[in-house]
Design a protein around this motif. Structure first.
Motif, short mmCIF file in Angstrom:
data_model
loop_
_atom_site.label_atom_id
_atom_site.label_comp_id
_atom_site.label_asym_id
_atom_site.label_seq_id
_atom_site.Cartn_x
_atom_site.Cartn_y
_atom_site.Cartn_z
N LEU A 28 0.67 -1.21 0.02
CA LEU A 28 0.07 0.05 -0.03
C LEU A 28 0.86 1.27 0.00
O LEU A 28 2.02 1.07 0.06
CB LEU A 28 -0.81 -0.05 1.44
N ASP A 29 0.19 2.56 -0.16
CA ASP A 29 1.09 3.68 -0.22
C ASP A 29 1.55 3.77 1.34
O ASP A 29 1.26 3.33 2.50
CB ASP A 29 -0.07 4.91 -0.08
N ARG A 30 2.87 4.23 1.52
CA ARG A 30 3.70 4.06 2.43
C ARG A 30 3.17 5.01 3.55
O ARG A 30 3.45 4.78 4.83
CB ARG A 30 5.14 4.88 2.26
N GLN A 31 2.04 5.89 3.28
CA GLN A 31 1.47 6.52 4.37
C GLN A 31 0.38 5.93 5.22
O GLN A 31 -0.19 6.22 6.07
CB GLN A 31 0.90 7.97 3.80
N ARG A 32 0.24 4.53 4.81
CA ARG A 32 -1.05 3.88 5.33
C ARG A 32 -0.25 2.67 5.95
O ARG A 32 0.58 2.02 5.44
CB ARG A 32 -1.98 3.40 4.01
N GLU A 33 -0.82 2.31 7.27
CA GLU A 33 -0.33 1.21 7.82
C GLU A 33 -0.74 -0.16 7.33
O GLU A 33 -1.72 -0.17 6.37
CB GLU A 33 -1.11 1.16 9.43
N GLN A 34 -0.06 -1.28 7.71
CA GLN A 34 -0.14 -2.33 7.16
C GLN A 34 -0.46 -3.36 8.45
O GLN A 34 -0.61 -2.96 9.42
CB GLN A 34 0.63 -3.02 6.32
N LEU A 35 -0.71 -4.78 8.32
CA LEU A 35 -0.90 -5.68 9.19
C LEU A 35 0.08 -6.72 9.12
O LEU A 35 0.86 -7.04 9.76
CB LEU A 35 -2.07 -6.24 9.30
N GLY A 36 0.09 -7.45 7.88
CA GLY A 36 1.46 -8.36 7.54
C GLY A 36 0.79 -9.90 7.95
O GLY A 36 0.50 -10.59 7.22
N TRP A 37 1.17 -10.20 9.19
CA TRP A 37 0.89 -11.54 9.79
C TRP A 37 -0.17 -11.57 10.62
O TRP A 37 -1.20 -12.40 10.65
CB TRP A 37 2.19 -11.92 10.38
N VAL A 38 0.14 -10.89 11.75
CA VAL A 38 -1.12 -11.02 12.93
C VAL A 38 -1.21 -9.43 13.42
O VAL A 38 -0.25 -8.61 13.44
CB VAL A 38 -0.49 -11.76 14.22
N GLY A 39 -2.34 -9.06 13.80
CA GLY A 39 -2.71 -7.82 14.45
C GLY A 39 -4.02 -7.58 14.99
O GLY A 39 -4.62 -8.41 14.84
N TRP A 40 -4.31 -6.35 15.15
CA TRP A 40 -5.67 -6.08 15.61
C TRP A 40 -6.19 -4.32 15.03
O TRP A 40 -5.30 -3.92 15.03
CB TRP A 40 -5.65 -5.83 17.37
N VAL A 41 -7.38 -4.61 14.75
CA VAL A 41 -7.89 -3.32 14.31
C VAL A 41 -8.97 -2.88 15.24
O VAL A 41 -9.75 -3.88 15.88
CB VAL A 41 -8.33 -3.53 12.81
N PRO A 42 -9.27 -1.75 15.46
CA PRO A 42 -10.32 -1.47 16.42
C PRO A 42 -11.75 -1.30 15.95
O PRO A 42 -12.56 -0.39 16.18
CB PRO A 42 -10.03 0.24 16.92
N PHE A 43 -12.00 -2.47 15.11
CA PHE A 43 -13.37 -2.21 14.27
C PHE A 43 -13.76 -3.66 14.27
O PHE A 43 -13.02 -4.68 14.28
CB PHE A 43 -13.16 -1.74 12.99
N GLU A 44 -15.04 -4.07 14.25
CA GLU A 44 -15.47 -5.56 14.23
C GLU A 44 -15.43 -6.01 12.59
O GLU A 44 -16.03 -5.19 11.76
CB GLU A 44 -16.96 -5.50 14.72
N ILE A 45 -14.87 -6.95 12.55
CA ILE A 45 -14.69 -7.61 11.17
C ILE A 45 -15.47 -9.08 11.12
O ILE A 45 -15.09 -9.97 12.01
CB ILE A 45 -13.38 -7.49 10.66
N GLY A 46 -16.37 -9.39 10.17
CA GLY A 46 -17.05 -10.59 10.21
C GLY A 46 -15.95 -11.65 9.31
O GLY A 46 -15.31 -11.08 8.23
N VAL A 47 -16.16 -13.07 9.41
CA VAL A 47 -15.56 -13.79 8.61
C VAL A 47 -15.64 -13.62 7.19
O VAL A 47 -14.89 -14.01 6.23
CB VAL A 47 -15.51 -15.37 9.06
N GLU A 48 -16.97 -13.41 6.68
CA GLU A 48 -17.23 -13.24 5.25
C GLU A 48 -16.76 -12.11 4.75
O GLU A 48 -16.46 -12.09 3.55
CB GLU A 48 -18.94 -13.24 5.22
N ASP A 49 -16.39 -11.36 5.54
CA ASP A 49 -15.68 -9.97 4.79
C ASP A 49 -14.28 -10.05 4.57
O ASP A 49 -13.80 -9.20 3.66
CB ASP A 49 -15.77 -8.77 5.92
N ILE A 50 -13.43 -11.23 5.22
CA ILE A 50 -12.12 -11.21 4.80
C ILE A 50 -11.54 -12.69 4.69
O ILE A 50 -11.19 -13.25 5.52
CB ILE A 50 -11.38 -10.44 6.07
N PRO A 51 -11.97 -13.42 3.61
CA PRO A 51 -11.56 -14.77 3.49
C PRO A 51 -10.15 -14.96 3.31
O PRO A 51 -9.63 -16.16 3.50
CB PRO A 51 -12.19 -14.99 1.98
N GLU A 52 -9.18 -14.07 3.31
CA GLU A 52 -7.81 -14.03 3.33
C GLU A 52 -7.23 -14.49 4.79
O GLU A 52 -6.08 -14.65 4.81
CB GLU A 52 -7.30 -12.94 2.53
N ALA A 53 -7.96 -14.01 5.79
CA ALA A 53 -7.55 -14.28 7.08
C ALA A 53 -7.74 -15.71 7.60
O ALA A 53 -8.73 -16.45 7.18
CB ALA A 53 -8.42 -13.43 8.02
#
Length: 254
Positions: free
Chosen positions: A171-196
């Motif tokens: 991504l743009d260098r001004q934007r954070e990434q996650l990479g391997w393991v991490g946490w975001v301050p939002f609720e995400i459903g499994v259907e939203d992110i099949p890559e996880a």
């Protein structure tokens, strides 16, 4: 076996005195000591001259650690006004003898930076080797992240090989990434992110595991999977930019 793993947590600007920062930091170190990856205790090297291998156990003597960091800051500034953050550190495992080991013997290191005047504060936890008995995997890293968030709620947490962050950021260098393991301050459903590989509700947000096994940045398949995860997270709008983090209210409200 040496590894290259950084867990980075980004906070809104934290306003603490040096003594207050040491007190807060030692409470985090104590919590991390109860995780598998950091179960060897902590020490802070206190060199006064080249070759000096003295150290302090910050959990056993926090006042001595505060005194050392005040002395260190005074030596660094040398009478000049401070520009930039305050910074304190500890490594592990704690030495069994009277002297600190050479840096290459450290298995992990924590560094807390705050009061920068730039709008954000940060915690970096680096791992240089797997646990001698347990190894390392994503669940163990998520345990560490859970303790970091319980200590002080951040805006974003990412764990990835440093070389991935440096050489393979999709991504743009001004934007954070996650990479391997991490946490975001939002609720995400499994259907939203099949890559996880795993999503776990955590502290009003979501713990994210991209791949269960540790990987290196020279593993092309693992890097491609990590990039696909980051691109998906970005499309969901849950990866902040540096401007959003500096504002200090990213993810408030869960």
């Amino acid at each position: 076996m040496r590894i290259d793993l950084t867990v980075a947590a980004i906070y809104p600007e934290i306003d603490l005195s040096l003594e207050g920062g040491v007190t807060a930091f030692t409470s985090l170190l104590d919590a991390l000591s109860h995780s598998k990856l950091c179960d060897g205790g902590w020490f802070t090297a206190t060199p006064s001259e080249e070759g000096d291998a003295s150290f302090i156990d910050p959990l056993q003597d926090a006042p001595a650690a505060a005194k050392w960091f005040a002395k260190r800051e005074e030596m660094i500034l040398d009478g000049r006004p401070r520009v930039g953050p305050r910074n304190i550190y500890a490594a592990g495992p704690r030495p069994q003898g009277p002297s600190a080991p050479p840096p290459e013997a450290d298995r992990y290191k924590a560094e807390f930076s705050w009061d920068s005047g730039w709008g954000t504060s940060g915690l970096a936890l680096e791992f240089y080797a797997p646990h001698p008995n347990y190894g390392i995997d994503a669940a163990m890293v998520l345990e560490v992240i859970d303790k970091i968030i319980a200590w002080r709620r951040p805006q974003h947490v990412a764990a990835r090989p440093a070389a991935y962050h440096r050489d393979h950021h999709p991504l743009d260098r001004q934007r954070e990434q996650l990479g391997w393991v991490g946490w975001v301050p939002f609720e995400i459903g499994v259907e939203d992110i099949p890559e996880a590989a795993t999503l776990q509700p955590m502290h009003g947000g979501t713990g994210v595991i991209g791949q269960h096994a540790f990987w290196r940045a020279d593993d092309a398949t693992a890097v491609a999977n990590a990039q696909a995860l980051d691109l998906r997270l970005n499309s969901l709008g849950v990866l902040p930019t540096s401007v959003e983090l500096t504002r200090g209210d990213w993810g408030q409200g869960g």
